[in-house]
Write a protein that holds these residues in place. Structure first.
Motif, PDB file in Angstrom:
ATOM      1  N   HIS B 129       0.858  -1.181   0.000  1.00 30.92           N
ATOM      2  CA  HIS B 129       0.000   0.000   0.000  1.00 30.92           C
ATOM      3  C   HIS B 129       0.892   1.228   0.000  1.00 30.92           C
ATOM      4  O   HIS B 129       1.450   1.588   1.042  1.00 30.92           O
ATOM      5  CB  HIS B 129      -0.894   0.018   1.225  1.00 30.92           C
ATOM      6  CG  HIS B 129      -1.647  -1.257   1.416  1.00 30.92           C
ATOM      7  ND1 HIS B 129      -2.504  -1.749   0.454  1.00 30.92           N
ATOM      8  CD2 HIS B 129      -1.662  -2.137   2.432  1.00 30.92           C
ATOM      9  CE1 HIS B 129      -3.019  -2.875   0.889  1.00 30.92           C
ATOM     10  NE2 HIS B 129      -2.517  -3.141   2.080  1.00 30.92           N
ATOM     11  N   ASN B 158      -4.017   4.975  -2.366  1.00 35.77           N
ATOM     12  CA  ASN B 158      -5.253   4.315  -2.789  1.00 35.77           C
ATOM     13  C   ASN B 158      -5.954   3.569  -1.654  1.00 35.77           C
ATOM     14  O   ASN B 158      -7.148   3.328  -1.717  1.00 35.77           O
ATOM     15  CB  ASN B 158      -4.966   3.335  -3.935  1.00 35.77           C
ATOM     16  CG  ASN B 158      -4.682   4.070  -5.218  1.00 35.77           C
ATOM     17  OD1 ASN B 158      -5.113   5.216  -5.394  1.00 35.77           O
ATOM     18  ND2 ASN B 158      -3.946   3.443  -6.114  1.00 35.77           N
ATOM     19  N   ASP B 159      -5.185   3.212  -0.616  1.00 37.28           N
ATOM     20  CA  ASP B 159      -5.782   2.440   0.476  1.00 37.28           C
ATOM     21  C   ASP B 159      -6.084   3.363   1.653  1.00 37.28           C
ATOM     22  O   ASP B 159      -5.173   3.983   2.222  1.00 37.28           O
ATOM     23  CB  ASP B 159      -4.803   1.338   0.903  1.00 37.28           C
ATOM     24  CG  ASP B 159      -5.427   0.444   1.944  1.00 37.28           C
ATOM     25  OD1 ASP B 159      -6.171  -0.477   1.558  1.00 37.28           O
ATOM     26  OD2 ASP B 159      -5.193   0.689   3.140  1.00 37.28           O
ATOM     27  N   SER B 160      -7.364   3.451   2.020  1.00 40.92           N
ATOM     28  CA  SER B 160      -7.733   4.461   3.021  1.00 40.92           C
ATOM     29  C   SER B 160      -7.214   4.100   4.406  1.00 40.92           C
ATOM     30  O   SER B 160      -6.847   4.977   5.179  1.00 40.92           O
ATOM     31  CB  SER B 160      -9.250   4.638   3.062  1.00 40.92           C
ATOM     32  OG  SER B 160      -9.859   3.441   3.446  1.00 40.92           O
ATOM     33  N   LYS B 161      -7.142   2.809   4.735  1.00 37.50           N
ATOM     34  CA  LYS B 161      -6.621   2.427   6.057  1.00 37.50           C
ATOM     35  C   LYS B 161      -5.148   2.786   6.161  1.00 37.50           C
ATOM     36  O   LYS B 161      -4.695   3.319   7.174  1.00 37.50           O
ATOM     37  CB  LYS B 161      -6.804   0.921   6.276  1.00 37.50           C
ATOM     38  CG  LYS B 161      -8.241   0.512   6.424  1.00 37.50           C
ATOM     39  CD  LYS B 161      -8.591   0.229   7.879  1.00 37.50           C
ATOM     40  CE  LYS B 161     -10.075   0.024   8.022  1.00 37.50           C
ATOM     41  NZ  LYS B 161     -10.573  -1.117   7.232  1.00 37.50           N
ATOM     42  N   ALA B 162      -4.395   2.475   5.093  1.00 36.32           N
ATOM     43  CA  ALA B 162      -2.970   2.797   5.098  1.00 36.32           C
ATOM     44  C   ALA B 162      -2.774   4.296   5.245  1.00 36.32           C
ATOM     45  O   ALA B 162      -1.920   4.758   6.011  1.00 36.32           O
ATOM     46  CB  ALA B 162      -2.321   2.290   3.808  1.00 36.32           C
ATOM     47  N   SER B 182      -6.543   9.979  -3.951  1.00 40.59           N
ATOM     48  CA  SER B 182      -5.881   8.751  -4.367  1.00 40.59           C
ATOM     49  C   SER B 182      -4.490   9.037  -4.935  1.00 40.59           C
ATOM     50  O   SER B 182      -4.074  10.186  -5.049  1.00 40.59           O
ATOM     51  CB  SER B 182      -6.730   8.050  -5.413  1.00 40.59           C
ATOM     52  OG  SER B 182      -6.773   8.835  -6.574  1.00 40.59           O
TER      53      SER B 182
ATOM     54  N   THR C   6      -6.902  -5.074   2.796  1.00 41.09           N
ATOM     55  CA  THR C   6      -7.230  -4.082   1.775  1.00 41.09           C
ATOM     56  C   THR C   6      -8.739  -3.899   1.734  1.00 41.09           C
ATOM     57  O   THR C   6      -9.490  -4.807   2.036  1.00 41.09           O
ATOM     58  CB  THR C   6      -6.791  -4.569   0.396  1.00 41.09           C
ATOM     59  OG1 THR C   6      -5.722  -5.499   0.569  1.00 41.09           O
ATOM     60  CG2 THR C   6      -6.357  -3.413  -0.477  1.00 41.09           C
ATOM     61  N   ASP C   7      -9.158  -2.734   1.344  1.00 40.14           N
ATOM     62  CA  ASP C   7     -10.578  -2.529   1.127  1.00 40.14           C
ATOM     63  C   ASP C   7     -11.029  -3.399  -0.033  1.00 40.14           C
ATOM     64  O   ASP C   7     -10.322  -3.573  -1.018  1.00 40.14           O
ATOM     65  CB  ASP C   7     -10.852  -1.072   0.744  1.00 40.14           C
ATOM     66  CG  ASP C   7     -10.727  -0.181   1.952  1.00 40.14           C
ATOM     67  OD1 ASP C   7     -10.519  -0.721   3.051  1.00 40.14           O
ATOM     68  OD2 ASP C   7     -10.820   1.032   1.782  1.00 40.14           O
ATOM     69  N   PRO C  10     -11.644  -0.594  -4.092  1.00 41.16           N
ATOM     70  CA  PRO C  10     -10.650   0.475  -4.024  1.00 41.16           C
ATOM     71  C   PRO C  10     -11.287   1.842  -4.271  1.00 41.16           C
ATOM     72  O   PRO C  10     -12.307   1.960  -4.932  1.00 41.16           O
ATOM     73  CB  PRO C  10      -9.669   0.141  -5.133  1.00 41.16           C
ATOM     74  CG  PRO C  10     -10.451  -0.687  -6.086  1.00 41.16           C
ATOM     75  CD  PRO C  10     -11.467  -1.438  -5.265  1.00 41.16           C
TER      76      PRO C  10
END
Lengths: 414, 414, 414
Positions: B129, B158-162, B182, C6-7, C10
């Motif tokens: 990520h 691109n990864d919201s948690k990351a 993003s 990962t979501d 995306p």
């Protein structure tokens, strides 16, 4: 393109009905104010109290019941009691399980407890989602609707859905939520309302000391000395002439103190041979309040400009100029024009004005919203201008001396 | 109301222990500074290096090991190496799988590579990520703690948690994360620190050329010409009188250039018969830097006001006024009062001051934080005021001519 | 540390290709402008139209087809038609299921319909994710690229993923998305562009009335009365002398009106015996526009300072001073120096300048970006300074009277 999956749990459950219920534990001043505000914004409010029968002064339309009954009515519970009384919540662990607890508490001193109130609450009632919010809002402001200072509500919490729910409540009260991250940030948020211009203290006291010192120095030199020696009453210089000497000197000194710590830090790093050791605390603090020192210097420069522009309006100055002209007319002796004096006087004034202009520019770039739009390359560029300014401004200070010391006396005594 | 489901993966894993480990690849200047800062903020730091034994100057308390060993210690890995050396990461694909890679790199030129560094990194190590962050922060600022320019850290990924994880790290360093969306935004973020006031260049050079041209025009007309013809030394006009003619002319010209492109664009659209074609590049750029042109014009107007207010303090002016009075007294001839002259002089000055006042108002609304609170209807309203101002301000410029050309000479030569 | 999940979906599907397709329903002015802008930013655009054949003036590169065909091309559909024509969407419920509908509509009046357009849309087409956006952006601004007023796009919606998608589109158009929460906020967002400085109206009209009243009072007293009684033409006082009396009086009155409602509110609370009842509407509105009243007062004070500093440049003043000197020279009678007059004049001026300085400080702290960095304790501290200022500033106002009434006439008639 594939279909978007909906969240299992919608952000707002009752967007159409809007009659969401919020529970407030504690019927103190802040709890009542918050409840009133929420009632006005269309929420229904349930107060939880130790002694529901005895609670008075509650806003119309709000219900009061015991803690456990109230908690069952809502999944957002605002804990408006002091940290010292959080203990009763341990008995309610079961009914609170899975609910959102909003910690609104503040402390009396900075870093009063080892951990923040919100983190303490999270440890106390483990199954809940603790969100820190509302602690920077004053109860008085909520009541009177006079939210002039700041509509920002700092939010933090470990569960993002819980945070979203609380942020929606904050928004519907007409306030601006600001996500500060996870619950670790609670400590910082709790300390925030206890600060009183922390970075301004040292510059403020320093400039006060500078002003007082130079004021008395000038008073002794220009008022007391002539009085003792020549019995002349020069006290009328106190309101404008003497302050207009103190302001530029104070501005120049403070400006020098803005650039000095950078030089000291560079020397220290060269001496130590490494950049990777912390500076001593006094240097660290000094470097952090350079901006404040510069802004106070700008304030003195602004006053100096006002006090200088007002010169030709002053009775004393007009009397002096008038008398000089009358004397010349009576003795029929005209002054010859001196190109050198004109050059000197105009250059002093022109450099002073340019210096002040650049100083004002620098002040504008220090406004938070402007400096946020400036990147590092641009900031360093402005700083070099600042170095140039240092040279120019020292002339601005000379004008302080010049306008009141060199130019005017020439004419006054001439 | 139903129970809130907790996220499967909490935002911060170790909020209580706080000893989260972060891995930094690369032991260059930026990596070391960032590591030191993170150590000071309570993280434990592991450096990954090609040659762990030879790495020196690292902050106390940080460990150094090989890339793959270091990567296993943490799930946030900061890639503080140049884009040219990213290749070694392909060998680590397995150990990096599922981890958060933080790209902090910058380029030397705008749009140096076809894709942004962060997108290149994401292609190179597919299972990770990638989050772009920290590239706008200077290594020097991190060390010295002097984050005056901007505490904003642009984040994209691109990864919201990351992204959330990295934003929490940014917050705990005392910086302000700003989510830019993003990874597509990485290109813009990487170009940001390379810009040097991009919209200010054309207005700055234009006003410099204008100033130099009008300055030399005035010098020839008011200094060189009288010297050649009448052998009179008028050089003392250089520091204030001549600049005070150049400033209002420059302000007026720049102000006209603020409104001109709108007119040209309207004519072009009428001529083309459609609004749906792009303007030529020069017109586009001109329209985008209108705000900057207007602000420089405001700067000149501010200088013009200062230079005008200082008139009665100037030696030359006082000498002229004084001499005129003495001559009148000696010849016993008093000037009769002219109501017309008084009306003209006062109207000029009054319109100039009102124009300057409206100009300052317009300048205040252009501050980012103020203009953000203004909606379109309000903005158009202020613009119409601006058109009114154009009329008034042209009088302000006349004052530049008037105060130094018409009013003063009347007295000087009178 | 565990691997980050990962979501499933995306945030941006096509970050590498970037040729995301967006569908726009409606080929009106706003739809076409938005489509052109999106085409320029690398999206492919499909217009949905009732009569695809007859649609003209569309930007090059955009396709036009029937509503249902267009809807199938994209999962983001921008509804650029008026609320009155939303009905046709009910027929498309099946094809729109699960898609993101972006409501960009505005109304003609504040609170025109019982529910907001976006909420109406969400009820009409239940299976979709409605997001409110773009309504604060002007079609003209999108075309001409002249987004001076505000680049902020308010976003709200119940589905966070859908909101994220739309926010990414907003960002890639170079605009700044601002999350306002759930769809409940749509009403507020739709009312926003219809406001014209709502809090400024009352202060503006009040100050206009004040100015006109005091202007005519002064005109009668200082121009018409002397003309009728002594046939003296004093009309030259109109451009500067009389405004310079009106400005300080208006500033002082407005400043008093800033502090008055707080006092009234306190009395009302004491009289009622409770803080928990709403104030009457007029008091509420008055309290909410105190900041605006204060800023207009600052504007008048600024004008008063300019009009005062310009005194020695005015023809009338110089003529008066000059004549007085000539008369003294001819009669060979010099004025003795009066220390008392000097003290009085200088104290008036000095207090006025200090008052203005504190007033400017207060004005700076009212800038949105500055006041956001001030907490409640600091705000109350500044307010107490404000109370002090009230005392000082009343002297500033005296100067308005003093400078033009007491100081000058002394010399003029002296």
């Amino acid at each position: 393109m594939e279909k978007i999956s909906t969240d299992a749990f919608p952000l707002t459950m009752h967007s159409s009905e809007k009659q969401e219920t919020i529970c407030i534990f504690g019927t103190g001043d802040f709890g009542r104010s918050l409840g009133l505000k929420m009632l006005q914004c269309g929420y229904s409010i349930v107060f939880g109290s130790r002694t529901p029968r005895m609670s008075s002064l509650l806003p119309n339309g709000a219900e009061v019941m015991s803690y456990s009954d109230a908690a069952q009515k809502s999944d957002i519970i605002i804990i408006a009691v002091h940290r010292e009384h959080y203990d009763f919540l341990t008995e309610l662990t079961e009914v609170l399980n899975g609910k959102i607890l909003v910690d609104v508490s503040n402390n009396l001193k900075i870093n009063q407890y080892p951990e923040s109130n919100a983190e303490y609450l999270a440890q106390l009632v483990p199954g809940t989602h603790v969100v820190k919010a509302f602690n920077t809002i004053s109860a008085w402001a909520l009541q009177s609707g006079a939210l002039d200072a700041s509509r920002q509500v700092f939010i933090c919490g470990n569960d993002s859905k819980a945070k979203q729910r609380v942020m929606d409540v904050v928004r519907s009260l007409g306030l601006t939520p600001l996500d500060k991250g996870s619950l670790v940030a609670a400590n910082e948020i709790e300390n925030y309302p206890l600060q009183l211009f922390p970075m301004w203290k040292f510059p403020f006291y320093l400039s006060a000391v500078l002003c007082v010192f130079f004021f008395f120095y000038c008073v002794i030199r220009e008022v007391i000395y002539p009085y003792v020696h020549e019995k002349r009453d020069r006290t009328f210089r106190l309101p404008i002439s003497i302050p207009n000497r103190v302001f530029p000197i104070a501005a120049l000194t403070l400006l020098a103190l803005v650039y000095l710590p950078g030089v000291i830090a560079a020397i220290l790093q060269l001496y130590r041979g490494t950049k990777y050791r912390r500076f001593p605390d006094w240097l660290d603090h000094w470097m952090l309040c350079r901006k404040q020192l510069g802004l106070i210097a700008l304030g003195f420069a602004f006053l100096h400009v006002l006090y200088t522009l007002v010169i030709p309006i002053r009775y004393y100055v007009r009397w002096t100029w008038n008398n000089r002209t009358v004397t010349q007319a009576i003795t029929k002796k005209e002054d010859p024009f001196s190109t050198t004096t004109s050059w000197l006087s105009d250059s002093y004034v022109a450099l002073g004005m340019l210096g002040f202009f650049l100083f004002v520019l620098l002040g504008i770039t220090s406004l938070p919203s402007v400096s946020n739009t400036v990147n590092w390359r641009e900031f360093r560029f402005v700083q070099h201008q600042g170095l140039f300014r240092r040279v120019v401004c020292s002339d601005d200070q000379n004008i302080g001396a010049s306008v009141s010391a060199s130019i005017l006396p020439v004419n006054i005594q001439g």
